[in-house]
Scaffold this motif. Structure first.
Motif, mmCIF file in Angstrom:
data_model
loop_
_atom_site.group_PDB
_atom_site.id
_atom_site.type_symbol
_atom_site.label_atom_id
_atom_site.label_comp_id
_atom_site.label_asym_id
_atom_site.label_seq_id
_atom_site.Cartn_x
_atom_site.Cartn_y
_atom_site.Cartn_z
ATOM 1 N N GLN A 54 8.729 9.253 -2.257
ATOM 2 C CA GLN A 54 8.897 8.698 -3.603
ATOM 3 C C GLN A 54 10.295 8.163 -3.869
ATOM 4 O OE1 GLN A 54 8.757 11.979 -2.977
ATOM 5 N NE2 GLN A 54 9.949 13.147 -4.445
ATOM 6 N N HIS A 67 3.641 4.153 0.959
ATOM 7 C CA HIS A 67 2.806 2.958 1.096
ATOM 8 C C HIS A 67 3.658 1.722 1.415
ATOM 9 C CE1 HIS A 67 -1.174 1.353 0.969
ATOM 10 N NE2 HIS A 67 -0.745 0.304 0.309
ATOM 11 N N PRO A 110 -0.050 7.207 -1.190
ATOM 12 C CA PRO A 110 -0.286 6.256 -2.283
ATOM 13 C C PRO A 110 1.049 5.717 -2.781
ATOM 14 C CG PRO A 110 -0.558 8.505 -3.058
ATOM 15 C CD PRO A 110 -0.333 8.576 -1.571
ATOM 16 N N PRO A 112 3.618 3.891 -5.695
ATOM 17 C CA PRO A 112 3.918 4.282 -7.071
ATOM 18 C C PRO A 112 2.820 3.797 -8.024
ATOM 19 C CG PRO A 112 5.766 3.092 -6.076
ATOM 20 C CD PRO A 112 4.628 3.032 -5.121
ATOM 21 N N ARG A 113 2.549 4.604 -9.032
ATOM 22 C CA ARG A 113 1.563 4.223 -10.042
ATOM 23 C C ARG A 113 2.165 3.182 -10.985
ATOM 24 N NH1 ARG A 113 0.028 9.898 -12.441
ATOM 25 N NH2 ARG A 113 -0.085 8.608 -14.280
ATOM 26 N N PRO A 114 1.362 2.244 -11.444
ATOM 27 C CA PRO A 114 1.859 1.284 -12.437
ATOM 28 C C PRO A 114 2.242 2.015 -13.726
ATOM 29 C CG PRO A 114 -0.283 0.591 -11.571
ATOM 30 C CD PRO A 114 -0.025 1.974 -11.057
ATOM 31 N N LYS A 116 1.685 1.350 -16.729
ATOM 32 C CA LYS A 116 0.595 1.409 -17.712
ATOM 33 C C LYS A 116 -0.340 2.599 -17.475
ATOM 34 C CE LYS A 116 -2.567 -1.744 -15.329
ATOM 35 N NZ LYS A 116 -3.523 -0.737 -14.968
ATOM 36 N N ASP A 117 -0.345 3.151 -16.254
ATOM 37 C CA ASP A 117 -1.206 4.286 -15.911
ATOM 38 C C ASP A 117 -0.549 5.643 -16.161
ATOM 39 O OD1 ASP A 117 -3.042 2.412 -15.133
ATOM 40 O OD2 ASP A 117 -2.763 2.728 -12.976
ATOM 41 N N ILE A 118 0.672 5.653 -16.688
ATOM 42 C CA ILE A 118 1.381 6.895 -16.964
ATOM 43 C C ILE A 118 1.453 7.072 -18.483
ATOM 44 C CG2 ILE A 118 3.539 8.178 -16.635
ATOM 45 C CD1 ILE A 118 4.024 6.382 -14.141
#
Length: 123
Positions: A54, A67, A110, A112-114, A116-118
């Motif tokens: 991360q 990723h 995976p 990093p999450r966008p 908007k998804d947090i």
């Protein structure tokens, strides 16, 4: 220097060394993600890049490796030469096969999450 960042350095280093898809050897070893995770932890990569790639902060921001889109050959060259405070891992320390395993582990994670998804970042 304005406009200079770590990503710029990587791009310049890769173009200087002539690294790209064309330089990727046809006989590049395929990686084992399970062994790659073991090697990533055993060699201390997690200390700067986090246990799941991360990224983090030590003396400077360490890039996110989860990723990674960096081809194996580019990854190999960067690990071999080291950047900033990262040590250069010569072939006597990590073989090309072991680097392929670490690369496979990082690719399996995976990304990093966008934002908007947090939920915490979206009041």
């Amino acid at each position: 220097m304005r406009g200079w960042n770590r990503k710029s350095g990587v791009v310049i280093a890769m173009s200087w060394l002539g690294i790209g898809a064309a330089a990727w050897p046809l006989d590049a070893p395929s990686g084992d993600a399970t062994n790659g995770k073991r090697l990533f932890l055993a060699n201390g990569c997690y200390e700067c890049h986090g246990r799941v790639g991360q990224g983090g902060y030590f003396n400077y921001p360490a890039p996110t490796l989860a990723h990674t889109a960096l081809p194996l050959e580019g990854f190999r060259v960067l690990v071999r030469m080291g950047l900033n405070d990262m040590p250069a891992y010569k072939e006597q320390v990590l073989s090309d096969q072991e680097l392929a395993d670490i690369h496979a582990f990082l690719r399996s994670l995976p990304g990093p999450r966008p934002m908007k998804d947090i939920p915490q970042l979206n009041p």
